[in-house]
Design an enzyme around this catalytic site. Structure first.
Site, mmCIF file in Angstrom:
data_model
loop_
_atom_site.group_PDB
_atom_site.id
_atom_site.type_symbol
_atom_site.label_atom_id
_atom_site.label_comp_id
_atom_site.label_asym_id
_atom_site.label_seq_id
_atom_site.Cartn_x
_atom_site.Cartn_y
_atom_site.Cartn_z
ATOM 1 N N LYS A 174 -3.819 -15.247 22.424
ATOM 2 C CA LYS A 174 -3.840 -16.685 22.159
ATOM 3 C C LYS A 174 -5.160 -17.232 22.673
ATOM 4 O O LYS A 174 -5.798 -16.611 23.532
ATOM 5 C CB LYS A 174 -2.672 -17.382 22.875
ATOM 6 C CG LYS A 174 -2.285 -18.714 22.267
ATOM 7 C CD LYS A 174 -1.383 -18.579 21.054
ATOM 8 C CE LYS A 174 -1.173 -19.910 20.388
ATOM 9 N NZ LYS A 174 -0.155 -19.854 19.328
ATOM 10 N N ASP B 220 -3.144 -23.290 15.412
ATOM 11 C CA ASP B 220 -2.043 -23.752 16.269
ATOM 12 C C ASP B 220 -2.239 -25.266 16.347
ATOM 13 O O ASP B 220 -2.903 -25.853 15.464
ATOM 14 C CB ASP B 220 -2.095 -23.075 17.650
ATOM 15 C CG ASP B 220 -0.833 -23.335 18.485
ATOM 16 O OD1 ASP B 220 0.202 -22.719 18.219
ATOM 17 O OD2 ASP B 220 -0.879 -24.173 19.409
HETATM 18 P P1 NAP Z 1 -0.066 -29.571 14.675
HETATM 19 O O1 NAP Z 1 -0.151 -29.411 13.193
HETATM 20 O O2 NAP Z 1 -1.285 -29.916 15.429
HETATM 21 O O3 NAP Z 1 1.065 -30.656 14.961
HETATM 22 C C1 NAP Z 1 1.526 -30.887 16.263
HETATM 23 C C2 NAP Z 1 2.472 -32.067 16.225
HETATM 24 O O4 NAP Z 1 3.071 -32.216 17.515
HETATM 25 C C3 NAP Z 1 1.769 -33.380 15.932
HETATM 26 O O5 NAP Z 1 2.666 -34.251 15.297
HETATM 27 C C4 NAP Z 1 1.421 -33.889 17.332
HETATM 28 O O6 NAP Z 1 1.244 -35.288 17.424
HETATM 29 C C5 NAP Z 1 2.652 -33.456 18.114
HETATM 30 N N1 NAP Z 1 2.300 -33.232 19.504
HETATM 31 C C6 NAP Z 1 1.336 -32.409 19.990
HETATM 32 N N2 NAP Z 1 1.278 -32.483 21.335
HETATM 33 C C7 NAP Z 1 2.228 -33.382 21.689
HETATM 34 C C8 NAP Z 1 2.663 -33.893 22.923
HETATM 35 N N3 NAP Z 1 2.083 -33.497 24.075
HETATM 36 N N4 NAP Z 1 3.681 -34.792 22.929
HETATM 37 C C9 NAP Z 1 4.252 -35.200 21.763
HETATM 38 N N5 NAP Z 1 3.879 -34.750 20.547
HETATM 39 C C10 NAP Z 1 2.884 -33.856 20.518
HETATM 40 O O7 NAP Z 1 0.528 -28.251 15.352
HETATM 41 P P2 NAP Z 1 1.581 -27.216 14.764
HETATM 42 O O8 NAP Z 1 0.812 -26.085 14.211
HETATM 43 O O9 NAP Z 1 2.589 -27.908 13.922
HETATM 44 O O10 NAP Z 1 2.249 -26.689 16.110
HETATM 45 C C11 NAP Z 1 3.388 -27.317 16.691
HETATM 46 C C12 NAP Z 1 4.080 -26.341 17.643
HETATM 47 O O11 NAP Z 1 4.474 -25.171 16.908
HETATM 48 C C13 NAP Z 1 3.230 -25.827 18.800
HETATM 49 O O12 NAP Z 1 4.056 -25.591 19.921
HETATM 50 C C14 NAP Z 1 2.705 -24.496 18.274
HETATM 51 O O13 NAP Z 1 2.344 -23.617 19.325
HETATM 52 C C15 NAP Z 1 3.931 -24.010 17.524
HETATM 53 N N6 NAP Z 1 3.666 -22.984 16.499
HETATM 54 C C16 NAP Z 1 2.823 -23.230 15.455
HETATM 55 C C17 NAP Z 1 2.638 -22.249 14.493
HETATM 56 C C18 NAP Z 1 1.787 -22.477 13.274
HETATM 57 O O14 NAP Z 1 1.773 -21.609 12.404
HETATM 58 N N7 NAP Z 1 1.098 -23.598 13.133
HETATM 59 C C19 NAP Z 1 3.288 -21.014 14.617
HETATM 60 C C20 NAP Z 1 4.157 -20.809 15.689
HETATM 61 C C21 NAP Z 1 4.323 -21.805 16.618
HETATM 62 P P3 NAP Z 1 -0.234 -35.919 17.426
HETATM 63 O O15 NAP Z 1 -0.677 -35.899 15.997
HETATM 64 O O16 NAP Z 1 -0.055 -37.277 17.984
HETATM 65 O O17 NAP Z 1 -1.067 -35.031 18.306
#
Ligand code: NAP
Length: 448
Positions: free
Chosen positions: A129, A169
């Site tokens: 990561k 991510d």
């Molecule tokens: P993303 O597209 O950047 O979206 C993140 C979302 O969560 C946004 O709506 C963001 O709001 C919100 N957020 C982030 N930090 C926050 C906080 N501290 N408090 C409240 N809301 C928060 O990211 P993502 O890829 O969807 O990832 C979301 C989660 O899934 C993470 O834990 C990541 O590690 C996990 N994940 C992602 C993937 C993938 O393929 N993308 C795979 C496995 C796991 P804002 O816009 O206001 O920041």
């Protein structure tokens, strides 16, 4: 105390004394150690080989300076990280996170979880990561480009299609991956397989964008099927409005469920008629706006500030898809009162240990991140396969494989829980099933 319990306590003490200021990493370690005692009791050779001591220490960790120039001409400095945690079963693989909260503890927790998640997919990928404390929010496209080019100028020394293959991510989507891929190619020439989550024009896989969200729902459907149920007519409380949340909302609606909420770091929207993922996608991915804008466009939706987990509404399934530790003990108690029967993690480690404990006591089933959100990395590995073959598979082919992988992950975790007499503790089941393959590979490869 058994030999296994004494050994686990000793390794934990060593971790705490080495890295006393890494709370998220320790939380991930505890989540894992809490499940693994019965496996060590069955395999005393793992204790002799100090497998946990080696497994909890990254094979390699980089921290680097990322200087860049903002639009006003000021020089900014951020911090970059890459932790190559474990390569026993394949090249290092795991996303990059750009968020102001990123530090070594968070990257290590994510990298550690990634080892077992990647193992659970059944595909040959190791765990890693990385990321930066850079905040893409409010930055211009040019600023994001200059930052990512600087970030990749250093990172490219340590990655490669057979060595370490990063992906996205939080804060790293198609735009950031595009800029990073461009800079890598400029410095090293064409190597499609060095990053995944690429756009379709230069080696991306169909269904990668949707994979984590869709996979979460395939996993949830498999869990419900095991109980003789389906998603039809179920209500879902969803957090987040990013990549995972948007496509989770799409697949949930396609499978007949109603998604009541979506959120970002400022607030959340509630729509009893069901959140329309297309509108969230337009706001967050195209306009780079806030979830508040959703309520301005949809008459039946209301916007509130704060955390969606502090909002009372009855629902069946919780799908936290924002960030780590978003559900604490108090919020878990609220979820239980609101009628939640299942909590499946789209985000990584969204429940604090207190929340997990509360859910367990109330017989609420928890699907852990390393199983429930493994769809993203699974399709990333399929993207690597397509890049090696120089072929592109159809959306349907990738989606079918994703569905099968998620069903297998549920099955394997459930079987592992059953084998060790842990009932429907799928969290422990996923830890055990993911650990097994990595442990066997490490034992076979000697003390390295
Ligand atoms: P993303 O597209 O950047 O979206 C993140 C979302 O969560 C946004 O709506 C963001 O709001 C919100 N957020 C982030 N930090 C926050 C906080 N501290 N408090 C409240 N809301 C928060 O990211 P993502 O890829 O969807 O990832 C979301 C989660 O899934 C993470 O834990 C990541 O590690 C996990 N994940 C992602 C993937 C993938 O393929 N993308 C795979 C496995 C796991 P804002 O816009 O206001 O920041």
């Amino acid at each position: 105390m058994s030999e296994a319990t004494t050994y686990i306590a000793k390794v934990r003490d060593e971790i705490v004394s080495r890295d006393p200021n890494q709370p998220e990493f320790l939380e991930a370690i505890d989540n894992f150690f809490n499940s693994i005692t019965p496996v060590l009791e069955k395999h005393p050779e793992y204790i002799k080989a100090n497998l946990l001591g080696r497994l909890t220490e990254p094979e390699r960790a980089f921290q680097f300076r990322v200087p860049w120039v903002d639009d006003a001409g000021n020089v900014q400095v951020n911090r970059g990280f890459r932790v190559q945690f474990n390569g026993a079963i394949g090249p290092y693989k795991g996303g990059l996170r750009f968020h102001p909260s990123v530090n070594l503890s968070i990257v290590k927790f994510l990298g550690f979880e990634q080892i077992f998640k990647n193992s659970l997919t059944g595909l040959p990928i190791g765990g890693a990561k990385g990321g930066s404390d850079f905040d893409p929010k409010g930055k211009s496209d040019n600023e994001v480009m200059r930052f990512t080019q600087s970030f990749m100028t250093e990172l490219q020394k340590h990655i490669g299609p057979d060595l370490d293959v990063p992906a996205g991510d939080i804060g790293v989507g198609a735009r950031e991956i595009g800029f990073m891929y461009g800079q890598y190619r400029r410095l090293n020439g064409y190597q499609a397989g060095v990053l995944t989550g690429k756009s379709l024009q230069f080696g991306g896989s169909l269904a990668r964008t949707e994979a984590t969200g869709f996979g979460l729902l395939y996993y949830t459907a498999a869990m419900l099927k095991d109980q003789g149920e389906t998603l039809e007519g179920k209500t879902i409380k969803l957090s987040g409005a990013g990549n995972v949340a948007i496509y989770a909302a799409q697949k949930a609606a396609e499978l007949g469920a109603t998604v009541l909420t979506a959120s970002d770091s400022n607030g959340y929207v509630y729509d009893p008629n069901g959140i329309d993922y297309k509108i969230v996608k337009q706001i967050k991915e195209v306009e780079r706006g806030r979830i508040k804008d959703y309520a301005d466009r949809v008459a039946t939706a209301t916007y509130y500030e704060g955390s969606v987990w502090d909002f009372d509404v009855d629902y069946d399934i919780a799908l936290p898809c924002a960030t780590q530790n978003e559900i604490d003990g108090g919020r878990a108690a609220r979820a239980i009162q609101n009628g939640a029967k299942i909590v499946n993690a789209g985000a990584n480690m969204p429940c604090t240990p207190e929340a997990v404990k509360a859910f367990k006591q109330a017989a609420v089933i928890v699907g852990p991140a390393k199983a429930a959100n493994a769809g993203g990395v699974a399709v990333s590995a399929l993207e690597m396969s397509q890049n090696s073959e120089r072929l592109s598979w159809t959306f349907e082919e990738v989606d079918q494989l994703l569905k099968r992988i998620m069903e297998d992950i549920f099955k394997e975790s459930a079987e592992a829980a059953k084998t060790y007499g842990l009932g429907n503790d799928y969290l422990a089941g996923a830890n055990i099933a993911g650990f097994k393959k990595v442990a066997e590979a490490m034992m076979a490869q000697g003390v390295i």
